[in-house]
Design an enzyme around this catalytic site. Structure first.
Site, PDB file in Angstrom:
ATOM      1  N   ALA A  73       0.856  -1.189   0.000  1.00 42.66           N
ATOM      2  CA  ALA A  73       0.000   0.000   0.000  1.00 42.66           C
ATOM      3  C   ALA A  73       0.894   1.241   0.000  1.00 42.66           C
ATOM      4  CB  ALA A  73      -0.860  -0.025   1.252  1.00 42.66           C
ATOM      5  N   GLY A 112       0.666  -5.186   0.638  1.00 44.68           N
ATOM      6  CA  GLY A 112      -0.510  -5.227  -0.229  1.00 44.68           C
ATOM      7  C   GLY A 112      -0.182  -5.750  -1.615  1.00 44.68           C
ATOM      8  N   GLU A 115      -0.304  -9.363  -1.253  1.00 50.32           N
ATOM      9  CA  GLU A 115      -1.701  -9.748  -0.999  1.00 50.32           C
ATOM     10  C   GLU A 115      -2.492  -9.790  -2.316  1.00 50.32           C
ATOM     11  OE1 GLU A 115      -2.123  -6.753   2.322  1.00 50.32           O
ATOM     12  OE2 GLU A 115      -3.349  -8.386   3.085  1.00 50.32           O
ATOM     13  N   GLU A 135       3.919  -5.786   7.171  1.00 53.31           N
ATOM     14  CA  GLU A 135       3.020  -4.850   7.857  1.00 53.31           C
ATOM     15  C   GLU A 135       3.289  -4.736   9.348  1.00 53.31           C
ATOM     16  OE1 GLU A 135       2.198  -6.980   5.534  1.00 53.31           O
ATOM     17  OE2 GLU A 135       0.799  -6.068   4.126  1.00 53.31           O
TER      18      GLU A 135
HETATM   19  N1  CAA Z   1       4.553   3.540   0.202  1.00 54.76           N
HETATM   20  C1  CAA Z   1       5.020   4.764  -0.093  1.00 54.76           C
HETATM   21  N2  CAA Z   1       6.317   5.043  -0.317  1.00 54.76           N
HETATM   22  C2  CAA Z   1       7.178   4.015  -0.235  1.00 54.76           C
HETATM   23  C3  CAA Z   1       6.779   2.714   0.070  1.00 54.76           C
HETATM   24  C4  CAA Z   1       5.388   2.480   0.287  1.00 54.76           C
HETATM   25  N3  CAA Z   1       4.904   1.259   0.570  1.00 54.76           N
HETATM   26  N4  CAA Z   1       7.853   1.916   0.093  1.00 54.76           N
HETATM   27  C5  CAA Z   1       8.907   2.690  -0.210  1.00 54.76           C
HETATM   28  N5  CAA Z   1       8.497   3.960  -0.394  1.00 54.76           N
HETATM   29  C6  CAA Z   1       9.327   5.107  -0.788  1.00 54.76           C
HETATM   30  C7  CAA Z   1      10.400   5.427   0.247  1.00 54.76           C
HETATM   31  O1  CAA Z   1       9.890   6.287   1.253  1.00 54.76           O
HETATM   32  C8  CAA Z   1      11.436   6.089  -0.611  1.00 54.76           C
HETATM   33  O2  CAA Z   1      11.001   7.417  -0.849  1.00 54.76           O
HETATM   34  P1  CAA Z   1      12.062   8.609  -0.971  1.00 54.76           P
HETATM   35  O3  CAA Z   1      12.975   8.211  -2.108  1.00 54.76           O
HETATM   36  O4  CAA Z   1      11.220   9.791  -1.228  1.00 54.76           O
HETATM   37  O5  CAA Z   1      12.767   8.640   0.352  1.00 54.76           O
HETATM   38  C9  CAA Z   1      11.352   5.342  -1.938  1.00 54.76           C
HETATM   39  O6  CAA Z   1      10.062   4.723  -1.941  1.00 54.76           O
HETATM   40  C10 CAA Z   1      12.402   4.258  -2.113  1.00 54.76           C
HETATM   41  O7  CAA Z   1      12.380   3.429  -0.950  1.00 54.76           O
HETATM   42  P2  CAA Z   1      13.719   2.886  -0.269  1.00 54.76           P
HETATM   43  O8  CAA Z   1      14.694   4.002  -0.120  1.00 54.76           O
HETATM   44  O9  CAA Z   1      13.309   2.150   0.956  1.00 54.76           O
HETATM   45  O10 CAA Z   1      14.239   1.904  -1.412  1.00 54.76           O
HETATM   46  P3  CAA Z   1      14.943   0.482  -1.281  1.00 54.76           P
HETATM   47  O11 CAA Z   1      15.215   0.058  -2.654  1.00 54.76           O
HETATM   48  O12 CAA Z   1      16.034   0.536  -0.293  1.00 54.76           O
HETATM   49  O13 CAA Z   1      13.837  -0.500  -0.656  1.00 54.76           O
HETATM   50  C11 CAA Z   1      11.692  -1.519  -0.433  1.00 54.76           C
HETATM   51  C12 CAA Z   1      12.686  -0.797  -1.364  1.00 54.76           C
HETATM   52  C13 CAA Z   1      12.271  -2.883  -0.014  1.00 54.76           C
HETATM   53  C14 CAA Z   1      10.413  -1.725  -1.190  1.00 54.76           C
HETATM   54  C15 CAA Z   1      11.471  -0.668   0.836  1.00 54.76           C
HETATM   55  O14 CAA Z   1      11.153   0.655   0.428  1.00 54.76           O
HETATM   56  C16 CAA Z   1      10.354  -1.132   1.736  1.00 54.76           C
HETATM   57  O15 CAA Z   1      10.557  -2.028   2.521  1.00 54.76           O
HETATM   58  N6  CAA Z   1       9.185  -0.467   1.640  1.00 54.76           N
HETATM   59  C17 CAA Z   1       8.093  -0.688   2.554  1.00 54.76           C
HETATM   60  C18 CAA Z   1       7.321  -1.902   2.182  1.00 54.76           C
HETATM   61  C19 CAA Z   1       6.160  -2.092   3.117  1.00 54.76           C
HETATM   62  O16 CAA Z   1       6.249  -1.932   4.315  1.00 54.76           O
HETATM   63  N7  CAA Z   1       5.010  -2.451   2.529  1.00 54.76           N
HETATM   64  C20 CAA Z   1       3.833  -2.698   3.284  1.00 54.76           C
HETATM   65  C21 CAA Z   1       2.979  -1.501   3.240  1.00 54.76           C
HETATM   66  S1  CAA Z   1       1.591  -1.731   4.264  1.00 54.76           S
HETATM   67  C22 CAA Z   1       0.533  -2.641   3.348  1.00 54.76           C
HETATM   68  O17 CAA Z   1       0.717  -2.923   2.220  1.00 54.76           O
HETATM   69  C23 CAA Z   1      -0.618  -3.064   4.233  1.00 54.76           C
HETATM   70  C24 CAA Z   1      -1.927  -3.297   3.767  1.00 54.76           C
HETATM   71  O18 CAA Z   1      -2.372  -4.414   3.706  1.00 54.76           O
HETATM   72  C25 CAA Z   1      -2.824  -2.167   3.561  1.00 54.76           C
END
Ligand code: CAA
Length: 707
Positions: A73, A112, A115, A135
């Site tokens: 998400a 997500g 999912e 999450e």
């Molecule tokens: N939403 C919005 N922005 C996100 C994002 C997300 N899910 N994941 C990453 N970003 C953004 C970061 O903030 C970053 O932004 P900036 O460049 O402006 O700082 C950019 O994307 C790049 O991210 P990273 O610097 O972390 O890049 P990376 O290559 O080192 O890692 C990644 C990539 C492994 C995807 C890592 O970003 C990550 O772990 N992201 C979070 C994933 C996550 O937690 N997903 C679950 C979301 S909750 C959900 O989905 C629940 C639900 O059921 C509703």
């Protein structure tokens, strides 16, 4: 959406639908991580509808452009009303699709994103893909059917392991678990997907949606949920979402699918409404925000670090050398005696072998990393290093001598860094002819584990050198935070004030165990005194002795902690410090001898102990930190509150679900803290309670600190 012809693509940025032969291809292209924001969700809904309406498409393929599948998400939308289609609605539409949908996972397929893939009929992973439901790290649970579908694919026990840890698994493991149906070793996601589509067409079968499967649920051990709840109560009593995750997965086993989904929704909402979610998401963005240093223009060129050097093969130097080797950077480890060098290398080898013993490294990897660490006795061996970190004895004279030597042997452009935790980086830089290439790289012990790296910018450190250090921090897996020069920089300066207050509380009548119990109750993994024992009482004692000798007006008077150090009770490493330790154990045990020592110290000072309440312990330990943090901001030593939050989160175990020191302070109430600081200044006194002007100003104006 009209049915497209073979050659046309209907752009519905950031999602496209096009047809390849008889396969309808849905492509998500939403850099940087294909997060499922509103635009992607509505684009996917439209593309799915187009694919289902497309009479020439027998099946659909879901692929992503860029470096990964969907990373979940869009976290930035959390806390705001979700515009339709919501993620659960979208996932339900894929689940109900009347044509088979194949998801092709490459790079990160998280939250997500995974999912959504679980609601597809077939999942194919490319080699190198990482699949996970992280999450829990954001204080949430998978709220788009993940807690209901994953157990149906991999069994409830494994689903709990994956969802509770939040850690991703690789493509091969995902295949072994049954999370994906095939692993493709070559080609783009589209090519791999088309091959999978060809196989499905040849098999001429309609795979069941995951929601309709129940076979893996039947094998659930009745004791599973009881055991997991007991374990969580012991291990993570503070956190909301892990407990809700167990409830949700249990619902997958005990309820029909639709009811399980409804239960998941309610539990997800509980987590969403919890302040822990806000804290953990702040911590997630803080880690990324600190990489953007105010005043350092984006795109500042960084130097290439191909070879590193470390001076000093002690615990810290050896740990720093391992950090480079772990990132694949060859490193020369220098010490002056063969004996010290041999000891340092042996310690490193033992540490790597211990990791191999725990299955974290293969023996081949141990060999590779050891080969990257080159022991050396002569400074000349550092001539080719692009960056050298000095980690020798904490004395200005000694460090200046090292830097003079490094300046003479290192090539022009090589960056010289000090790991000092207290000394003036500018005074060290002044010993060289290249102050623009000098800075502090303050690693935290144990260097291979603690993620924080304070990047200390001296008065003359150039932008390029700072940018190089920030990039290097990321490359070696650290959270680099740029800070200015002052005694203790940011982290230890705040810690020192908490230490003063912890001692003052014990002097007043609290016990060290009480102080530690209150701090661990707040969420710190270790209390102040247990942490002192871990770090070594001798470390602080030597620093305090130096300060007293130097006539520092803020130096602490000798106290019972100094007496412990004088008696050789240095903490865990000597089996006794503030606490006692059984041989081989790290568990702190109260020591009656210490109580007597503290009582004697109080009576020597003429202090009659009084009962000290837990609330007083909490407020004094934490508010003193906030006051110091505000002074650090005022002086520009840290640029933003988020920098201080990240430092305490990654270097000192501040509970991540509280967001960070200053994020927490805002929720506690700056007005309340400012009033207490003024009261303590009046009633207790001491430099630590001199109120920060910034704190008072922000509290009076009712605005957040640092704005
Ligand atoms: N939403 C919005 N922005 C996100 C994002 C997300 N899910 N994941 C990453 N970003 C953004 C970061 O903030 C970053 O932004 P900036 O460049 O402006 O700082 C950019 O994307 C790049 O991210 P990273 O610097 O972390 O890049 P990376 O290559 O080192 O890692 C990644 C990539 C492994 C995807 C890592 O970003 C990550 O772990 N992201 C979070 C994933 C996550 O937690 N997903 C679950 C979301 S909750 C959900 O989905 C629940 C639900 O059921 C509703």
């Amino acid at each position: 959406m009209p049915s497209p012809s073979q050659s046309e693509a209907v752009p519905a940025a950031p999602v496209h639908y096009a047809r390849r032969g008889r396969v309808g291809v849905i492509t998500v292209d939403n850099p940087p991580v294909n997060a499922l924001g509103h635009g992607v969700r509505s684009g996917l809904a439209a593309a799915l509808a187009a694919g289902l309406d497309d009479a020439d498409a027998d099946m659909l393929l879901l692929v992503c452009a860029g470096r990964g599948f969907m990373a979940g998400a869009d976290i930035r939308e959390f806390g705001k009303p979700s515009a339709p289609p919501t993620l659960p609605e979208l996932v339900a539409r894929f689940d109900a699709a009347t044509k088979p949908v194949i998801a092709v996972l490459h790079g990160s397929a998280l939250g997500g994103g995974l999912e959504l893939a679980l609601a597809c009929h077939v999942r194919v992973a490319l080699t190198g893909a990482r699949l996970g439901l992280p999450e829990v790290k954001l204080g949430l649970l998978p709220g788009a059917g993940g807690t209901q579908r994953l157990p149906r694919l991999v069994g409830a026990a494994k689903a709990l392991d994956l969802i509770l840890s939040g850690e991703p698994v690789g493509a091969e493991e995902a295949l072994a678990l049954g999370l994906v149906d095939a692993v493709e070793e070559r080609g783009s996601p589209l090519e791999a997907g088309l091959r999978a589509a060809g196989r499905l067409a040849a098999e001429n079968r309609s795979p069941l949606p995951v929601s309709a499967r129940t076979d893996r649920l039947a094998e659930t051990d009745a004791a599973l949920f009881i055991e997991r709840r007991a374990e969580l109560a012991r291990r993570l009593p503070h956190l909301v979402s892990p407990h809700r995750i167990v409830d949700a997965v249990e619902a997958a086993v005990t309820l029909p699918f639709a009811n399980g989904i409804a239960r998941e929704r309610a539990l997800f909402q509980d987590c969403m409404d919890s302040p822990q979610r806000a804290g953990l998401i702040h911590a997630f963005f803080a880690e990324r925000e600190v990489a953007k240093v105010p005043g350092l223009p984006a795109g500042t060129p960084a130097r290439d670090i191909r070879e590193a050097g470390v001076v000093g093969a002690g615990t810290m130097g050896g740990g720093i050398a391992m950090c480079f080797a772990n990132a694949g950077i060859p490193v020369t480890l220098l010490d002056l005696s063969q004996e010290a060098l041999d000891r340092g290398i042996a310690t490193i080898r033992t540490a790597y072998e211990a990791s191999a013993g725990k299955g974290r490294l293969t023996l081949a990897q141990v060999g590779e990393r050891m080969a990257l660490i080159r022991p050396a006795l002569s400074h000349d061996s550092l001539a080719d290093a692009d960056l050298v970190v000095e980690a020798v004895f904490e004395s200005l004279e000694v460090k200046q001598a090292v830097f003079r030597k490094l300046d003479s042997v290192c090539k022009p452009g090589a960056i010289l860094a000090t790991n000092s935790s207290t000394l003036d980086v500018d005074a060290i830089a002044a010993a060289t002819g290249r102050p623009q290439d000098v800075l502090g790289l303050h690693f935290f012990s144990p260097a291979t584990i603690m993620r924080l790296l304070e990047v200390v910018r001296g008065a003359q450190t150039s932008d390029t050198v700072l940018a190089t250090a920030m990039a290097l921090a990321r490359r070696i897996g650290k959270v680099g935070v740029a800070v200015g020069v002052c005694d203790g920089f940011v982290g230890n300066r705040i810690l020192r004030q908490r230490g003063r207050e912890a001692m003052a509380l014990v002097e007043a009548g609290a016990s060290p165990e009480q102080v530690d119990r209150v701090l661990t109750g707040f969420g710190f993994p270790l209390g102040h005194f247990a942490m002192t024992d871990l770090a070594g009482i001798d470390v602080g004692w030597r620093i305090r002795e130096e300060r007293r000798k130097a006539g520092d007006p803020e130096a602490e008077a000798p106290d019972w902690l100094d007496v412990l150090a004088e008696r050789g009770r240095y903490g865990q490493k000597t089996g006794a410090g503030v606490y006692r330790y059984e041989p081989g154990s790290r568990k702190p045990l109260p020591d009656p001898e210490l109580a007597a020592l503290i009582a004697a110290d109080r009576s020597r000072r003429g202090i009659a102990p009084r009962p000290v309440g837990d609330d007083e312990v909490r407020d004094r330990c934490l508010y003193v930190m906030v006051n110091e943090a505000a002074k650090i901001l005022e002086e520009g030593i840290a640029a933003r509150p988020v920098d201080i939050d990240a430092i305490w989160l990654h270097g000192y175990g501040f509970p991540s679900w509280r967001g960070g020191l200053l994020f927490w302070a805002e929720r506690e109430g700056l007005g309340r803290i400012a009033a207490a600081v003024q009261r303590y200044q009046r009633d207790i006194g001491g430099p630590q309670w001199c109120p920060s002007a910034l704190l008072l100003k922000c509290a009076a104006a009712g605005r957040p600190i640092g704005c």
